[in-house]
Design a protein around this motif. Structure first.
Motif, PDB file in Angstrom:
ATOM      1  N   GLY A   1     -16.075  55.445 -19.118  1.00 38.93           N
ATOM      2  CA  GLY A   1     -15.857  56.213 -20.340  1.00 38.93           C
ATOM      3  C   GLY A   1     -16.390  57.619 -20.226  1.00 38.93           C
ATOM      4  O   GLY A   1     -15.846  58.564 -20.815  1.00 38.93           O
ATOM      5  N   TRP A   2     -17.464  57.775 -19.467  1.00 36.48           N
ATOM      6  CA  TRP A   2     -18.017  59.113 -19.255  1.00 36.48           C
ATOM      7  C   TRP A   2     -17.082  59.988 -18.433  1.00 36.48           C
ATOM      8  O   TRP A   2     -16.927  61.175 -18.699  1.00 36.48           O
ATOM      9  CB  TRP A   2     -19.356  59.021 -18.526  1.00 36.48           C
ATOM     10  N   ILE A   3     -16.452  59.400 -17.410  1.00 33.69           N
ATOM     11  CA  ILE A   3     -15.727  60.237 -16.442  1.00 33.69           C
ATOM     12  C   ILE A   3     -14.214  60.183 -16.586  1.00 33.69           C
ATOM     13  O   ILE A   3     -13.518  60.978 -15.977  1.00 33.69           O
ATOM     14  CB  ILE A   3     -16.086  59.837 -14.994  1.00 33.69           C
ATOM     15  N   GLY A   4     -13.697  59.272 -17.407  1.00 35.78           N
ATOM     16  CA  GLY A   4     -12.262  59.070 -17.347  1.00 35.78           C
ATOM     17  C   GLY A   4     -11.450  59.416 -18.557  1.00 35.78           C
ATOM     18  O   GLY A   4     -10.222  59.375 -18.494  1.00 35.78           O
ATOM     19  N   HIS A   5     -12.092  59.741 -19.710  1.00 36.51           N
ATOM     20  CA  HIS A   5     -11.297  59.821 -20.922  1.00 36.51           C
ATOM     21  C   HIS A   5     -11.451  61.125 -21.697  1.00 36.51           C
ATOM     22  O   HIS A   5     -10.493  61.637 -22.232  1.00 36.51           O
ATOM     23  CB  HIS A   5     -11.652  58.656 -21.852  1.00 36.51           C
ATOM     24  N   ARG A   6     -12.660  61.639 -21.791  1.00 40.47           N
ATOM     25  CA  ARG A   6     -12.855  62.834 -22.605  1.00 40.47           C
ATOM     26  C   ARG A   6     -13.923  63.706 -21.958  1.00 40.47           C
ATOM     27  O   ARG A   6     -14.816  63.220 -21.284  1.00 40.47           O
ATOM     28  CB  ARG A   6     -13.299  62.462 -24.023  1.00 40.47           C
ATOM     29  N   PRO A   7     -13.826  65.017 -22.171  1.00 38.29           N
ATOM     30  CA  PRO A   7     -14.857  65.890 -21.606  1.00 38.29           C
ATOM     31  C   PRO A   7     -16.137  65.825 -22.437  1.00 38.29           C
ATOM     32  O   PRO A   7     -16.099  65.824 -23.662  1.00 38.29           O
ATOM     33  CB  PRO A   7     -14.215  67.283 -21.700  1.00 38.29           C
ATOM     34  N   PHE A   8     -17.270  65.769 -21.760  1.00 36.00           N
ATOM     35  CA  PHE A   8     -18.554  65.807 -22.440  1.00 36.00           C
ATOM     36  C   PHE A   8     -19.204  67.154 -22.178  1.00 36.00           C
ATOM     37  O   PHE A   8     -18.988  67.778 -21.139  1.00 36.00           O
ATOM     38  CB  PHE A   8     -19.463  64.682 -21.935  1.00 36.00           C
ATOM     39  N   GLN A   9     -20.022  67.576 -23.125  1.00 34.61           N
ATOM     40  CA  GLN A   9     -20.740  68.826 -22.995  1.00 34.61           C
ATOM     41  C   GLN A   9     -22.211  68.537 -22.703  1.00 34.61           C
ATOM     42  O   GLN A   9     -22.693  67.419 -22.896  1.00 34.61           O
ATOM     43  CB  GLN A   9     -20.599  69.646 -24.285  1.00 34.61           C
ATOM     44  N   GLN A  10     -22.928  69.569 -22.267  1.00 32.66           N
ATOM     45  CA  GLN A  10     -24.332  69.379 -21.926  1.00 32.66           C
ATOM     46  C   GLN A  10     -25.147  68.861 -23.109  1.00 32.66           C
ATOM     47  O   GLN A  10     -26.105  68.109 -22.934  1.00 32.66           O
ATOM     48  CB  GLN A  10     -24.925  70.698 -21.423  1.00 32.66           C
ATOM     49  N   ILE A  11     -24.787  69.256 -24.331  1.00 33.48           N
ATOM     50  CA  ILE A  11     -25.552  68.834 -25.500  1.00 33.48           C
ATOM     51  C   ILE A  11     -25.444  67.334 -25.742  1.00 33.48           C
ATOM     52  O   ILE A  11     -26.257  66.753 -26.470  1.00 33.48           O
ATOM     53  CB  ILE A  11     -25.098  69.588 -26.771  1.00 33.48           C
ATOM     54  N   HIS A  12     -24.428  66.693 -25.144  1.00 34.83           N
ATOM     55  CA  HIS A  12     -24.261  65.251 -25.326  1.00 34.83           C
ATOM     56  C   HIS A  12     -25.181  64.444 -24.418  1.00 34.83           C
ATOM     57  O   HIS A  12     -25.418  63.267 -24.652  1.00 34.83           O
ATOM     58  CB  HIS A  12     -22.811  64.844 -25.048  1.00 34.83           C
ATOM     59  N   ILE A  13     -25.702  65.069 -23.370  1.00 29.50           N
ATOM     60  CA  ILE A  13     -26.531  64.352 -22.410  1.00 29.50           C
ATOM     61  C   ILE A  13     -27.952  64.236 -22.957  1.00 29.50           C
ATOM     62  O   ILE A  13     -28.502  65.197 -23.482  1.00 29.50           O
ATOM     63  CB  ILE A  13     -26.553  65.078 -21.055  1.00 29.50           C
ATOM     64  N   SER A  14     -28.519  63.051 -22.836  1.00 32.53           N
ATOM     65  CA  SER A  14     -29.902  62.817 -23.237  1.00 32.53           C
ATOM     66  C   SER A  14     -30.494  61.765 -22.319  1.00 32.53           C
ATOM     67  O   SER A  14     -29.767  61.095 -21.573  1.00 32.53           O
ATOM     68  CB  SER A  14     -29.960  62.355 -24.698  1.00 32.53           C
ATOM     69  N   PRO A  15     -31.820  61.581 -22.354  1.00 30.09           N
ATOM     70  CA  PRO A  15     -32.420  60.519 -21.532  1.00 30.09           C
ATOM     71  C   PRO A  15     -31.867  59.133 -21.838  1.00 30.09           C
ATOM     72  O   PRO A  15     -32.022  58.222 -21.014  1.00 30.09           O
ATOM     73  CB  PRO A  15     -33.907  60.619 -21.882  1.00 30.09           C
ATOM     74  N   ALA A  16     -31.246  58.944 -22.989  1.00 31.95           N
ATOM     75  CA  ALA A  16     -30.637  57.648 -23.303  1.00 31.95           C
ATOM     76  C   ALA A  16     -29.559  57.278 -22.290  1.00 31.95           C
ATOM     77  O   ALA A  16     -29.239  56.090 -22.131  1.00 31.95           O
ATOM     78  CB  ALA A  16     -30.044  57.673 -24.715  1.00 31.95           C
ATOM     79  N   TRP A  17     -29.018  58.275 -21.606  1.00 35.45           N
ATOM     80  CA  TRP A  17     -27.997  57.994 -20.596  1.00 35.45           C
ATOM     81  C   TRP A  17     -28.561  57.210 -19.411  1.00 35.45           C
ATOM     82  O   TRP A  17     -27.823  56.677 -18.603  1.00 35.45           O
ATOM     83  CB  TRP A  17     -27.371  59.304 -20.110  1.00 35.45           C
ATOM     84  N   PHE A  18     -29.896  57.150 -19.306  1.00 34.45           N
ATOM     85  CA  PHE A  18     -30.504  56.345 -18.249  1.00 34.45           C
ATOM     86  C   PHE A  18     -30.351  54.846 -18.496  1.00 34.45           C
ATOM     87  O   PHE A  18     -30.500  54.053 -17.559  1.00 34.45           O
ATOM     88  CB  PHE A  18     -32.001  56.646 -18.133  1.00 34.45           C
ATOM     89  N   ILE A  19     -30.104  54.454 -19.733  1.00 39.09           N
ATOM     90  CA  ILE A  19     -30.133  53.028 -20.074  1.00 39.09           C
ATOM     91  C   ILE A  19     -29.178  52.197 -19.218  1.00 39.09           C
ATOM     92  O   ILE A  19     -29.566  51.130 -18.713  1.00 39.09           O
ATOM     93  CB  ILE A  19     -29.875  52.825 -21.582  1.00 39.09           C
ATOM     94  N   PRO A  20     -27.926  52.602 -19.022  1.00 38.96           N
ATOM     95  CA  PRO A  20     -27.064  51.800 -18.139  1.00 38.96           C
ATOM     96  C   PRO A  20     -27.616  51.654 -16.728  1.00 38.96           C
ATOM     97  O   PRO A  20     -27.466  50.599 -16.101  1.00 38.96           O
ATOM     98  CB  PRO A  20     -25.743  52.590 -18.145  1.00 38.96           C
ATOM     99  N   ALA A  21     -28.279  52.707 -16.218  1.00 39.68           N
ATOM    100  CA  ALA A  21     -28.859  52.632 -14.870  1.00 39.68           C
ATOM    101  C   ALA A  21     -30.074  51.720 -14.844  1.00 39.68           C
ATOM    102  O   ALA A  21     -30.263  50.929 -13.917  1.00 39.68           O
ATOM    103  CB  ALA A  21     -29.231  54.028 -14.385  1.00 39.68           C
ATOM    104  N   VAL A  22     -30.931  51.836 -15.875  1.00 45.71           N
ATOM    105  CA  VAL A  22     -32.133  51.011 -15.927  1.00 45.71           C
ATOM    106  C   VAL A  22     -31.776  49.532 -15.936  1.00 45.71           C
ATOM    107  O   VAL A  22     -32.443  48.701 -15.318  1.00 45.71           O
ATOM    108  CB  VAL A  22     -32.977  51.365 -17.166  1.00 45.71           C
ATOM    109  N   GLY A  23     -30.699  49.192 -16.642  1.00 44.57           N
ATOM    110  CA  GLY A  23     -30.281  47.792 -16.700  1.00 44.57           C
ATOM    111  C   GLY A  23     -30.038  47.200 -15.330  1.00 44.57           C
ATOM    112  O   GLY A  23     -30.381  46.038 -15.067  1.00 44.57           O
ATOM    113  N   ASN A  24     -29.468  47.987 -14.445  1.00 43.83           N
ATOM    114  CA  ASN A  24     -29.217  47.504 -13.091  1.00 43.83           C
ATOM    115  C   ASN A  24     -30.519  47.216 -12.357  1.00 43.83           C
ATOM    116  O   ASN A  24     -30.642  46.222 -11.636  1.00 43.83           O
ATOM    117  CB  ASN A  24     -28.410  48.546 -12.300  1.00 43.83           C
ATOM    118  N   VAL A  25     -31.509  48.070 -12.533  1.00 43.77           N
ATOM    119  CA  VAL A  25     -32.764  47.921 -11.802  1.00 43.77           C
ATOM    120  C   VAL A  25     -33.590  46.752 -12.351  1.00 43.77           C
ATOM    121  O   VAL A  25     -34.412  46.182 -11.636  1.00 43.77           O
ATOM    122  CB  VAL A  25     -33.573  49.239 -11.848  1.00 43.77           C
TER     123      VAL A  25
END
Length: 324
Positions: A132-156
């Motif tokens: 969803g991040w890379i395939g459907h809509r453009p995101f701006q820098q203001i949309h990025i936050s540390p919450a984006w780590f959550i999908p990665a943390v789940g893997n670890v």
């Protein structure tokens, strides 16, 4: 009867996925307590109670969230499409993986089932969120936050229980994916924090999430590496301390933030760092780290009490499940 329906249905429509961050915090607290009990030679009575509370909270929140999905599909889809809230959906699978860690101490067969469900859901949500991040809509820098780590943390998180439950190769897969995305997302998040506008005050507490990937990564690496404290383990643990120091310097901003469920971002990362410090102290025989673990655990208790009281107050005042 009509009044009850009218008062509860709008709240259900705005029941946020961020509630699962509360489950992550409760699970982290239960596991931290279990680790402390083991380090201090105590029985696992309190951690068992906290684990039971965590499971009850997860079941309750999941039931309400599924009810929202069934009755208020438009609101659910809006949350799924939100550039910040979307990252919180893997908190559902992370909660299951954390619960499996706790259950592994009591019933490995049940823990294996829970781990498999959590791992499968984590893989699906990871792919769905990242695509969803890379395939459907453009995101701006203001949309990025540390919450984006959550999908990665789940893997670890997956290897923490996965190795002892017999899922070694799957654990290596999740660890590899988690560490790779942590490095990529760390670059993006630091770029946003340094070169763009500060985080909105409501999201300021999510800075604490910076601590979680290296702290959980340390715990996962220890499991995968046969409980050996090597150079990689030390790098990960000390990276956790580095980010904890950075968060401590920025913590004064948190007081300016209105209370929201994003404040629960304080809980799980501190819990992960506490467990990692206890583990390092035991494996390396470090008295300094044993003392530091006690301080971190005390801090975690204070944070948990404050979050639970404030969340309860917010629910009673109808401040939580409201439109944003």
């Amino acid at each position: 009867m009509t009044k009850t329906t009218a008062s509860t249905e709008p709240q259900l429509a705005h029941f946020p996925v961020t509630f699962f961050a509360c489950v992550m915090g409760l699970a982290g607290f239960a596991l931290s307590t279990h680790t402390a009990e083991h380090a201090w030679g105590m029985s696992a009575a309190m951690s068992s109670v906290f684990l039971a509370i965590t499971i009850l909270a997860f079941v309750t929140i999941l039931a309400l969230f599924l009810a929202k999905f069934m009755k208020y599909r438009a609101e659910f889809n809006a949350e799924w499409g939100h550039p910040v809230k979307k990252a919180f959906f893997p908190a559902i699978s992370i909660s299951l993986l954390l619960i499996s860690v706790g259950l592994a101490n009591w019933s490995p067969p049940v823990a294996r089932v829970v781990w498999l469900i959590g791992a499968g859901l984590q893989a699906g949500l990871m792919l769905a969120v990242i695509s969803g991040w890379i395939g459907h809509r453009p995101f701006q820098q203001i949309h990025i936050s540390p919450a984006w780590f959550i999908p990665a943390v789940g893997n670890v998180v997956a290897p923490v229980a996965g190795v002892s439950l017999g899922f070694v190769e799957l654990s290596w897969f999740f660890f590899s994916a988690g560490m790779l995305f942590w490095i990529v997302l760390l670059t993006l998040v630091m770029n946003r924090l340094i070169f763009h506008d500060p985080l909105p005050s409501k999201l300021a507490p999510t800075l604490t999430i910076l601590i979680a990937p290296p702290a959980v990564g340390f715990l996962a690496w220890i499991q995968l590496n046969g409980a050996q404290v090597d150079a990689m383990a030390r790098v990960l643990l000390n990276a956790g301390y580095l980010f904890a120091a950075l968060v401590a310097v920025q913590a004064v901003r948190f007081r300016q933030s209105p209370f929201a469920l994003s404040w629960w971002a304080l809980s799980f990362p501190i819990a992960a760092l506490t467990i990692a410090t206890f583990r390092f102290a035991a494996l390396a025989g470090s008295g300094f780290h044993a003392g530091l673990a006690v301080l971190l655990y005390v801090l975690l208790v204070v944070i948990m009490v404050a979050l639970i009281v404030r969340t309860y107050t917010g629910i009673r005042r109808n401040e939580i499940c409201v439109p944003e």
